[in-house]
Write a protein that holds these residues in place. Structure first.
Motif, short mmCIF file in Angstrom:
data_model
loop_
_atom_site.label_atom_id
_atom_site.label_comp_id
_atom_site.label_asym_id
_atom_site.label_seq_id
_atom_site.Cartn_x
_atom_site.Cartn_y
_atom_site.Cartn_z
N ASP A 1 0.85 -1.18 0.00
CA ASP A 1 0.00 0.00 0.00
C ASP A 1 0.89 1.24 0.00
OD1 ASP A 1 -2.98 0.88 0.55
OD2 ASP A 1 -1.68 2.17 1.75
N LEU A 2 0.51 2.24 -0.78
CA LEU A 2 1.31 3.47 -0.89
C LEU A 2 0.70 4.62 -0.09
CD1 LEU A 2 2.19 3.31 -4.71
CD2 LEU A 2 3.63 2.67 -2.75
N GLY A 3 0.14 4.30 1.08
CA GLY A 3 -0.46 5.33 1.93
C GLY A 3 -1.84 5.75 1.45
N SER A 4 -2.58 4.82 0.87
CA SER A 4 -3.90 5.12 0.34
C SER A 4 -4.88 5.48 1.46
CB SER A 4 -4.44 3.92 -0.44
OG SER A 4 -4.69 2.85 0.44
N ALA A 5 -5.94 6.18 1.08
CA ALA A 5 -6.95 6.59 2.06
C ALA A 5 -7.77 5.41 2.58
CB ALA A 5 -7.88 7.63 1.43
N ASN A 6 -8.07 4.45 1.71
CA ASN A 6 -8.94 3.33 2.10
C ASN A 6 -8.21 2.02 2.33
OD1 ASN A 6 -11.37 4.83 2.10
ND2 ASN A 6 -11.38 4.76 -0.14
N GLY A 7 -6.91 2.02 2.19
CA GLY A 7 -6.14 0.81 2.46
C GLY A 7 -6.21 -0.24 1.36
N THR A 8 -5.41 -1.27 1.55
CA THR A 8 -5.33 -2.39 0.61
C THR A 8 -5.54 -3.66 1.40
OG1 THR A 8 -3.77 -1.18 -0.79
CG2 THR A 8 -3.79 -3.57 -1.02
N ARG A 9 -6.27 -4.61 0.82
CA ARG A 9 -6.54 -5.88 1.48
C ARG A 9 -6.05 -7.02 0.59
NH1 ARG A 9 -10.26 -2.52 1.52
NH2 ARG A 9 -11.58 -3.45 -0.08
N VAL A 10 -5.58 -8.08 1.21
CA VAL A 10 -5.20 -9.30 0.51
C VAL A 10 -6.06 -10.41 1.08
CG1 VAL A 10 -3.37 -10.98 0.10
CG2 VAL A 10 -2.85 -8.54 -0.01
N ASN A 11 -6.84 -11.04 0.23
CA ASN A 11 -7.76 -12.10 0.65
C ASN A 11 -8.64 -11.65 1.82
OD1 ASN A 11 -6.76 -13.88 -1.33
ND2 ASN A 11 -5.07 -14.45 0.03
N GLY A 12 -9.07 -10.38 1.77
CA GLY A 12 -9.98 -9.84 2.78
C GLY A 12 -9.31 -9.26 4.02
N THR A 13 -7.99 -9.42 4.17
CA THR A 13 -7.27 -8.93 5.35
C THR A 13 -6.50 -7.66 5.02
OG1 THR A 13 -7.02 -11.21 6.13
CG2 THR A 13 -5.57 -9.54 7.11
N PRO A 14 -6.72 -6.57 5.76
CA PRO A 14 -5.96 -5.34 5.51
C PRO A 14 -4.46 -5.57 5.71
CG PRO A 14 -7.79 -4.93 7.00
CD PRO A 14 -7.68 -6.42 6.85
#
Length: 115
Positions: A59-72
């Protein structure tokens, strides 16, 4: 070297395979390698790269985050083939092909003829 692709799941761009050539940035702004038309995706949302037979997403500091297989995720995270990266409401399935056979990207469009 493994060939890796991101396949868009869901209604928008469903089934479209995007090759990952080394590394790429994903977001909705100008200047990214893969642009997503999703208002929940930041302009420069995530970095994705091939590492061996897996893909690494960060994640590059996004506002809504990044998830992998449903896990942030909070740090760079490995994603195996078949795993799903979620950016905003967009889901990208990771496909990794090793060996001679890979995902073939058609050069010409597929024609569908109705009877």
């Amino acid at each position: 070297m493994a060939a890796a692709f991101l396949v868009v799941l869901g209604e928008k761009g469903s089934g479209m395979a995007h090759p990952i050539a080394g590394s790429m940035t994903v977001g909705r702004g100008a200047g990214v390698d893969l642009s997503l038309a999703d208002p929940e995706v930041s302009r420069r949302h995530a970095s994705i790269r091939v590492d061996g037979t897996t893909v690494v997403v960060e994640d590059l500091g996004s506002a809504n985050g990044t998830r992998v297989n449903g896990t942030p995720i909070e740090t760079a995270t490995r994603v195996e083939g078949g795993g799903v990266i979620e950016l905003g409401s967009t889901k990208l399935e990771v496909r990794v092909e090793t060996g001679e056979a890979g995902i073939s990207t058609p050069v010409t469009p597929t024609e569908i003829h109705r009877p």
